[in-house]
Design a protein around this motif. Sequence first.
Motif, PDB file in Angstrom:
ATOM      1  N   THR A 150      37.591-104.158 -29.736  1.00 53.56           N
ATOM      2  CA  THR A 150      38.327-105.471 -29.271  1.00 53.56           C
ATOM      3  C   THR A 150      37.334-106.315 -28.536  1.00 53.56           C
ATOM      4  O   THR A 150      37.929-107.333 -27.686  1.00 53.56           O
ATOM      5  N   GLY A 151      36.041-106.155 -28.699  1.00 51.56           N
ATOM      6  CA  GLY A 151      35.357-107.238 -27.926  1.00 51.56           C
ATOM      7  C   GLY A 151      35.184-107.043 -26.543  1.00 51.56           C
ATOM      8  O   GLY A 151      34.856-108.060 -25.853  1.00 51.56           O
ATOM      9  N   ARG A 152      35.363-106.118 -25.672  1.00 50.16           N
ATOM     10  CA  ARG A 152      35.643-106.239 -24.254  1.00 50.16           C
ATOM     11  C   ARG A 152      34.286-105.214 -23.643  1.00 50.16           C
ATOM     12  O   ARG A 152      33.975-105.626 -22.524  1.00 50.16           O
ATOM     13  N   GLU A 153      33.308-104.823 -24.419  1.00 53.10           N
ATOM     14  CA  GLU A 153      32.422-104.049 -23.918  1.00 53.10           C
ATOM     15  C   GLU A 153      31.230-105.031 -23.134  1.00 53.10           C
ATOM     16  O   GLU A 153      30.725-104.477 -21.937  1.00 53.10           O
ATOM     17  N   GLU A 154      31.038-106.078 -23.463  1.00 55.14           N
ATOM     18  CA  GLU A 154      30.090-107.030 -22.594  1.00 55.14           C
ATOM     19  C   GLU A 154      30.719-107.484 -21.524  1.00 55.14           C
ATOM     20  O   GLU A 154      30.139-107.459 -20.349  1.00 55.14           O
ATOM     21  N   LYS A 155      32.060-107.670 -21.390  1.00 53.53           N
ATOM     22  CA  LYS A 155      32.658-108.024 -20.324  1.00 53.53           C
ATOM     23  C   LYS A 155      32.712-106.757 -19.259  1.00 53.53           C
ATOM     24  O   LYS A 155      32.618-106.875 -18.190  1.00 53.53           O
ATOM     25  N   LEU A 156      32.796-105.475 -19.892  1.00 55.06           N
ATOM     26  CA  LEU A 156      33.084-104.370 -19.031  1.00 55.06           C
ATOM     27  C   LEU A 156      31.368-104.186 -18.355  1.00 55.06           C
ATOM     28  O   LEU A 156      31.340-103.888 -17.347  1.00 55.06           O
ATOM     29  N   ASP A 158      29.239-106.396 -17.811  1.00 56.61           N
ATOM     30  CA  ASP A 158      29.075-107.448 -16.555  1.00 56.61           C
ATOM     31  C   ASP A 158      29.877-106.797 -15.326  1.00 56.61           C
ATOM     32  O   ASP A 158      29.302-106.895 -14.201  1.00 56.61           O
ATOM     33  N   LEU A 159      31.006-106.451 -15.581  1.00 56.89           N
ATOM     34  CA  LEU A 159      31.742-106.072 -14.235  1.00 56.89           C
ATOM     35  C   LEU A 159      31.267-104.742 -13.624  1.00 56.89           C
ATOM     36  O   LEU A 159      31.089-104.623 -12.393  1.00 56.89           O
ATOM     37  N   LEU A 160      30.925-103.840 -14.435  1.00 54.56           N
ATOM     38  CA  LEU A 160      30.038-102.838 -14.058  1.00 54.56           C
ATOM     39  C   LEU A 160      28.791-102.975 -13.273  1.00 54.56           C
ATOM     40  O   LEU A 160      28.437-102.423 -12.172  1.00 54.56           O
ATOM     41  N   TRP A 168      31.768-101.780  -4.731  1.00 56.31           N
ATOM     42  CA  TRP A 168      32.451-101.432  -6.057  1.00 56.31           C
ATOM     43  C   TRP A 168      33.823-101.568  -6.225  1.00 56.31           C
ATOM     44  O   TRP A 168      34.693-101.850  -6.758  1.00 56.31           O
ATOM     45  N   GLN A 169      34.348-101.255  -4.518  1.00 52.64           N
ATOM     46  CA  GLN A 169      35.886-101.314  -4.312  1.00 52.64           C
ATOM     47  C   GLN A 169      36.463-102.573  -4.887  1.00 52.64           C
ATOM     48  O   GLN A 169      37.784-102.558  -5.196  1.00 52.64           O
ATOM     49  N   GLY A 170      35.721-103.771  -4.899  1.00 62.94           N
ATOM     50  CA  GLY A 170      36.352-104.844  -5.122  1.00 62.94           C
ATOM     51  C   GLY A 170      36.398-105.296  -6.756  1.00 62.94           C
ATOM     52  O   GLY A 170      36.975-106.251  -7.255  1.00 62.94           O
ATOM     53  N   TYR A 171      36.002-104.319  -7.665  1.00 64.17           N
ATOM     54  CA  TYR A 171      36.022-104.367  -9.092  1.00 64.17           C
ATOM     55  C   TYR A 171      36.819-103.380  -9.622  1.00 64.17           C
ATOM     56  O   TYR A 171      36.864-103.255 -10.844  1.00 64.17           O
ATOM     57  N   VAL A 172      37.751-102.480  -8.973  1.00 64.83           N
ATOM     58  CA  VAL A 172      38.547-101.477  -9.580  1.00 64.83           C
ATOM     59  C   VAL A 172      39.528-102.135 -10.371  1.00 64.83           C
ATOM     60  O   VAL A 172      39.601-101.722 -11.664  1.00 64.83           O
ATOM     61  N   ARG A 173      40.262-103.187  -9.795  1.00 66.22           N
ATOM     62  CA  ARG A 173      41.233-103.894 -10.729  1.00 66.22           C
ATOM     63  C   ARG A 173      40.861-104.466 -11.829  1.00 66.22           C
ATOM     64  O   ARG A 173      41.453-104.381 -13.109  1.00 66.22           O
ATOM     65  N   GLY A 217      13.399 -98.911 -12.392  1.00 66.37           N
ATOM     66  CA  GLY A 217      14.532 -97.760 -12.570  1.00 66.37           C
ATOM     67  C   GLY A 217      15.866 -98.212 -12.706  1.00 66.37           C
ATOM     68  O   GLY A 217      16.784 -98.138 -13.235  1.00 66.37           O
ATOM     69  N   GLY A 218      16.102 -99.150 -11.520  1.00 66.89           N
ATOM     70  CA  GLY A 218      17.402-100.048 -11.451  1.00 66.89           C
ATOM     71  C   GLY A 218      17.812-100.740 -12.679  1.00 66.89           C
ATOM     72  O   GLY A 218      19.049-100.703 -13.268  1.00 66.89           O
ATOM     73  N   ARG A 219      16.669-101.444 -12.945  1.00 69.65           N
ATOM     74  CA  ARG A 219      17.106-102.410 -14.332  1.00 69.65           C
ATOM     75  C   ARG A 219      17.321-101.459 -15.565  1.00 69.65           C
ATOM     76  O   ARG A 219      18.289-101.825 -16.388  1.00 69.65           O
ATOM     77  N   ASP A 220      16.947-100.337 -15.770  1.00 68.35           N
ATOM     78  CA  ASP A 220      17.131 -99.416 -16.955  1.00 68.35           C
ATOM     79  C   ASP A 220      18.592 -99.080 -16.837  1.00 68.35           C
ATOM     80  O   ASP A 220      19.343 -98.650 -17.652  1.00 68.35           O
ATOM     81  N   PHE A 221      18.859 -98.567 -15.519  1.00 65.33           N
ATOM     82  CA  PHE A 221      20.049 -98.118 -15.183  1.00 65.33           C
ATOM     83  C   PHE A 221      21.284 -99.211 -15.646  1.00 65.33           C
ATOM     84  O   PHE A 221      22.008 -98.775 -16.245  1.00 65.33           O
ATOM     85  N   LEU A 222      20.872-100.512 -15.350  1.00 63.72           N
ATOM     86  CA  LEU A 222      21.914-101.371 -15.535  1.00 63.72           C
ATOM     87  C   LEU A 222      22.078-101.684 -17.006  1.00 63.72           C
ATOM     88  O   LEU A 222      22.931-101.934 -17.515  1.00 63.72           O
ATOM     89  N   ASP A 223      20.788-101.486 -17.738  1.00 63.05           N
ATOM     90  CA  ASP A 223      20.733-101.905 -19.247  1.00 63.05           C
ATOM     91  C   ASP A 223      21.666-100.663 -19.920  1.00 63.05           C
ATOM     92  O   ASP A 223      22.106-101.130 -20.895  1.00 63.05           O
ATOM     93  N   ARG A 224      21.948 -99.646 -19.248  1.00 64.00           N
ATOM     94  CA  ARG A 224      22.761 -98.491 -20.078  1.00 64.00           C
ATOM     95  C   ARG A 224      24.100 -98.556 -19.128  1.00 64.00           C
ATOM     96  O   ARG A 224      24.492 -97.206 -19.166  1.00 64.00           O
ATOM     97  N   ILE A 225      24.486 -99.431 -18.420  1.00 62.58           N
ATOM     98  CA  ILE A 225      25.599 -99.124 -17.584  1.00 62.58           C
ATOM     99  C   ILE A 225      26.581 -98.748 -18.314  1.00 62.58           C
ATOM    100  O   ILE A 225      27.606 -97.881 -17.796  1.00 62.58           O
ATOM    101  N   VAL A 226      27.185 -99.195 -19.455  1.00 58.15           N
ATOM    102  CA  VAL A 226      28.466 -98.847 -20.147  1.00 58.15           C
ATOM    103  C   VAL A 226      28.223 -97.401 -20.584  1.00 58.15           C
ATOM    104  O   VAL A 226      29.271 -96.513 -20.395  1.00 58.15           O
ATOM    105  N   GLU A 227      27.120 -96.926 -20.950  1.00 60.44           N
ATOM    106  CA  GLU A 227      27.031 -95.447 -21.363  1.00 60.44           C
ATOM    107  C   GLU A 227      27.085 -94.772 -20.218  1.00 60.44           C
ATOM    108  O   GLU A 227      27.664 -93.701 -20.263  1.00 60.44           O
ATOM    109  N   HIS A 228      26.365 -94.931 -18.871  1.00 65.40           N
ATOM    110  CA  HIS A 228      26.730 -94.137 -17.837  1.00 65.40           C
ATOM    111  C   HIS A 228      28.204 -94.126 -17.436  1.00 65.40           C
ATOM    112  O   HIS A 228      28.693 -92.969 -16.811  1.00 65.40           O
ATOM    113  N   PHE A 229      28.792 -95.287 -17.607  1.00 68.34           N
ATOM    114  CA  PHE A 229      30.037 -95.280 -17.145  1.00 68.34           C
ATOM    115  C   PHE A 229      31.043 -94.427 -17.820  1.00 68.34           C
ATOM    116  O   PHE A 229      31.589 -93.433 -17.501  1.00 68.34           O
TER     117      PHE A 229
END
Length: 237
Positions: A150-156, A158-160, A168-173, A217-229
């Motif tokens: 549904t094309g939401r992965e890029e948005k996800l 960015d939010l993550l 992080w508390q401000g992004y739950v909703r 290390g932080g940049r690599d983590f962010l590059d794979r943030i959806v997978e980590h999620f």
Amino acid sequence: MWRVRRPSPHPNQSGPPFNALAARRLRAALNMGPEHVAHGMRVSYGLPYVTPDLVAAWERGVASPGTAELTALAGVLWCSPGELIGRPQTLREHRVARGLAPEDVARAVGVALPAYLRMEETEGWRGTDRQSSALADVLGLALPDFVTVTGREEKLADLLSSAVTTRWQGYVRQVAKVAPLNRRVLENVLQVLHQDYQGHMAATLRWGGGGPDASAGGRDFLDRIVEHFWAAVERHP
């Protein structure tokens, strides 16, 4: 209830992601040679150009069958098309994996066939919430697949990224609107990801001494943030 599994990437292909190893194993299990498969596809499915060499090329991974060829191959091998496909990513690949015609999906989700075909071609799902829910049902989509299709992965992503680098508390909703999971699960997962990211940053700064590569290390983590999620969601009790 969403079925969550950890996504695993596969190479981009213009057609369905063909699983050459599965095709070879299924043929061997039936004690068939490439010539038998080719003959069955020619005689039973009207594909006169299919030769043993072409079947062998599919099984070696140097060529991939198209949609009609995949359906015929599945018929000859007595399996479903989904058994010959790797993990689908696009709307079209999920439909083919389920062995459904475009009109079947369009009718099930309540959109006109031309509109649905345009969505497949552009890989841009534009259905309503109700239609999206129907799409998930007819294609048997797990939540990670639903978000991707549904094309939401890029948005996800960015939010993550924002959630783990700030509060992080401000992004739950906001995350819940993109990936509709239980609030308690999301809170726990975002907290874990935030801690993991901060840990990567702290460790890399210690190792790198604050140099230009200190945040690698932080940049690599962010590059794979959806997978980590999704991995964290899958591990959640």
